[in-house]
Design a protein around this motif. Structure first.
Motif, mmCIF file in Angstrom:
data_model
loop_
_atom_site.group_PDB
_atom_site.id
_atom_site.type_symbol
_atom_site.label_atom_id
_atom_site.label_comp_id
_atom_site.label_asym_id
_atom_site.label_seq_id
_atom_site.Cartn_x
_atom_site.Cartn_y
_atom_site.Cartn_z
ATOM 1 N N TRP A 135 -17.977 -7.779 56.443
ATOM 2 C CA TRP A 135 -19.130 -7.698 55.663
ATOM 3 C C TRP A 135 -20.084 -6.717 56.603
ATOM 4 O O TRP A 135 -20.205 -6.881 57.817
ATOM 5 C CB TRP A 135 -19.928 -8.894 55.850
ATOM 6 C CG TRP A 135 -18.963 -10.180 55.013
ATOM 7 C CD1 TRP A 135 -18.079 -10.872 55.724
ATOM 8 C CD2 TRP A 135 -19.276 -10.627 53.707
ATOM 9 N NE1 TRP A 135 -17.645 -11.957 54.955
ATOM 10 C CE2 TRP A 135 -18.292 -11.668 53.791
ATOM 11 C CE3 TRP A 135 -20.131 -10.270 52.840
ATOM 12 C CZ2 TRP A 135 -18.380 -12.369 52.523
ATOM 13 C CZ3 TRP A 135 -19.977 -10.927 51.400
ATOM 14 C CH2 TRP A 135 -19.073 -12.017 51.521
ATOM 15 N N ILE A 136 -20.344 -5.449 55.874
ATOM 16 C CA ILE A 136 -21.128 -4.735 56.608
ATOM 17 C C ILE A 136 -22.573 -4.450 55.859
ATOM 18 O O ILE A 136 -22.537 -4.348 54.510
ATOM 19 C CB ILE A 136 -20.618 -3.213 56.402
ATOM 20 C CG1 ILE A 136 -19.256 -3.374 57.253
ATOM 21 C CG2 ILE A 136 -21.321 -2.147 57.260
ATOM 22 C CD1 ILE A 136 -18.397 -2.085 57.312
ATOM 23 N N CYS A 137 -23.464 -4.573 56.579
ATOM 24 C CA CYS A 137 -24.839 -4.496 55.968
ATOM 25 C C CYS A 137 -25.607 -3.066 56.478
ATOM 26 O O CYS A 137 -25.800 -2.828 57.781
ATOM 27 C CB CYS A 137 -25.718 -5.624 56.313
ATOM 28 S SG CYS A 137 -27.417 -5.634 55.512
ATOM 29 N N GLY A 138 -25.945 -2.090 55.420
ATOM 30 C CA GLY A 138 -26.597 -0.960 56.014
ATOM 31 C C GLY A 138 -28.018 -0.790 55.475
ATOM 32 O O GLY A 138 -28.694 -2.016 55.140
ATOM 33 N N ALA A 139 -28.529 0.270 55.338
ATOM 34 C CA ALA A 139 -29.917 0.494 55.347
ATOM 35 C C ALA A 139 -30.723 0.750 53.892
ATOM 36 O O ALA A 139 -31.673 1.134 53.619
ATOM 37 C CB ALA A 139 -30.522 1.205 56.479
ATOM 38 N N GLY A 140 -29.493 0.831 53.095
ATOM 39 C CA GLY A 140 -29.954 1.244 51.702
ATOM 40 C C GLY A 140 -30.505 0.041 50.777
ATOM 41 O O GLY A 140 -31.061 -0.731 51.383
ATOM 42 N N ASP A 141 -30.661 0.357 49.530
ATOM 43 C CA ASP A 141 -31.094 -0.992 48.816
ATOM 44 C C ASP A 141 -30.501 -2.439 48.958
ATOM 45 O O ASP A 141 -28.993 -2.024 48.958
ATOM 46 C CB ASP A 141 -31.108 -0.557 47.096
ATOM 47 C CG ASP A 141 -32.189 0.609 46.936
ATOM 48 O OD1 ASP A 141 -33.012 1.030 47.991
ATOM 49 O OD2 ASP A 141 -31.981 1.125 45.852
#
Length: 218
Positions: free
Chosen positions: A7-13
């Protein structure tokens, strides 16, 4: 192949929809995605990026800081970290919306994963995006809404679409003609195959769910 999930969480919406890591899963915060995980009280095993969107450099032994002038995006760095840790399926949050250039970059990340024999899924509030290469993807009966299919990285040969409103058998999809846009699920188990090439698939529905998807070799 090890099918451990990453699971990867980025900075987009960002949406928390369907975000539910299991004990053996790997969780990675890519730059500003760390704040989203903090709000959910989810602790990532790795925190990485150049931290321009986060605005500060976090502390800890699981933090990897990179210069802002680099070849890999923060999302691609996170994907490579997941690959190094034996992951085969990547669930990517905060990778859509925001800057269009970052959305396009993350579509290329899906292509990168396909080339590694893995699968990536971009998740937002009402859609999921994935990619297949020389294989089949199946959608379970409960699926509803729109599904669009596009050739990616060149022409896609032998494209078959079954049990959907618009069906095809062994068609040729090209990158300059949107033949597969806005198809519809019809309450049956749907199947899309490509014999040679890559397909980008966009499922648009508020109940789109990656647990209803299965990838299968031809």
């Amino acid at each position: 192949m090890n099918r451990r999930r990453c699971w990867i969480c980025g900075a987009g919406d960002f949406t928390a929809r369907l975000l539910a890591p299991r004990p053996n899963d790997l969780v990675i915060a890519a730059d500003g995605g760390l704040e989203n995980l903090k709000q959910l009280r989810i602790l990532p095993q790795y925190i990485l990026g150049d931290f321009d969107s986060l605005g500060y450099r976090p502390m800890g032994g699981n933090v990897a800081a990179y210069p802002s002038e680099k070849n890999d995006t923060d999302m691609l760095l996170a994907v490579k970290c997941g690959l190094e840790n034996g992951c085969g399926t990547f669930l990517i949050y905060g990778g859509l919306g925001g800057r269009l250039s970052h959305t396009v970059a993350n579509l290329q990340v899906l292509q990168f994963l396909c080339r590694q024999g893995c699968h990536g899924i971009l998740v937002d509030g009402d859609s999921i995006v994935t990619m297949i290469c020389n294989e089949t993807i199946q959608f379970a009966e409960p699926c509803a809404g729109m599904l669009s299919v596009f050739a990616q990285g060149g022409a896609a040969e032998g494209v078959s679409i079954r049990q959907m409103k618009y069906s095809l058998e062994k068609a040729r999809f090209t990158t300059d003609y949107p033949l597969g846009v806005s198809n519809e699920f019809i309450g049956e188990e749907a199947e899309i195959s490509v014999e040679n090439g890559m397909l980008l698939l966009i499922w648009e529905h508020e109940q789109s769910n990656f647990s209803l998807i299965r990838y299968r070799s031809l």
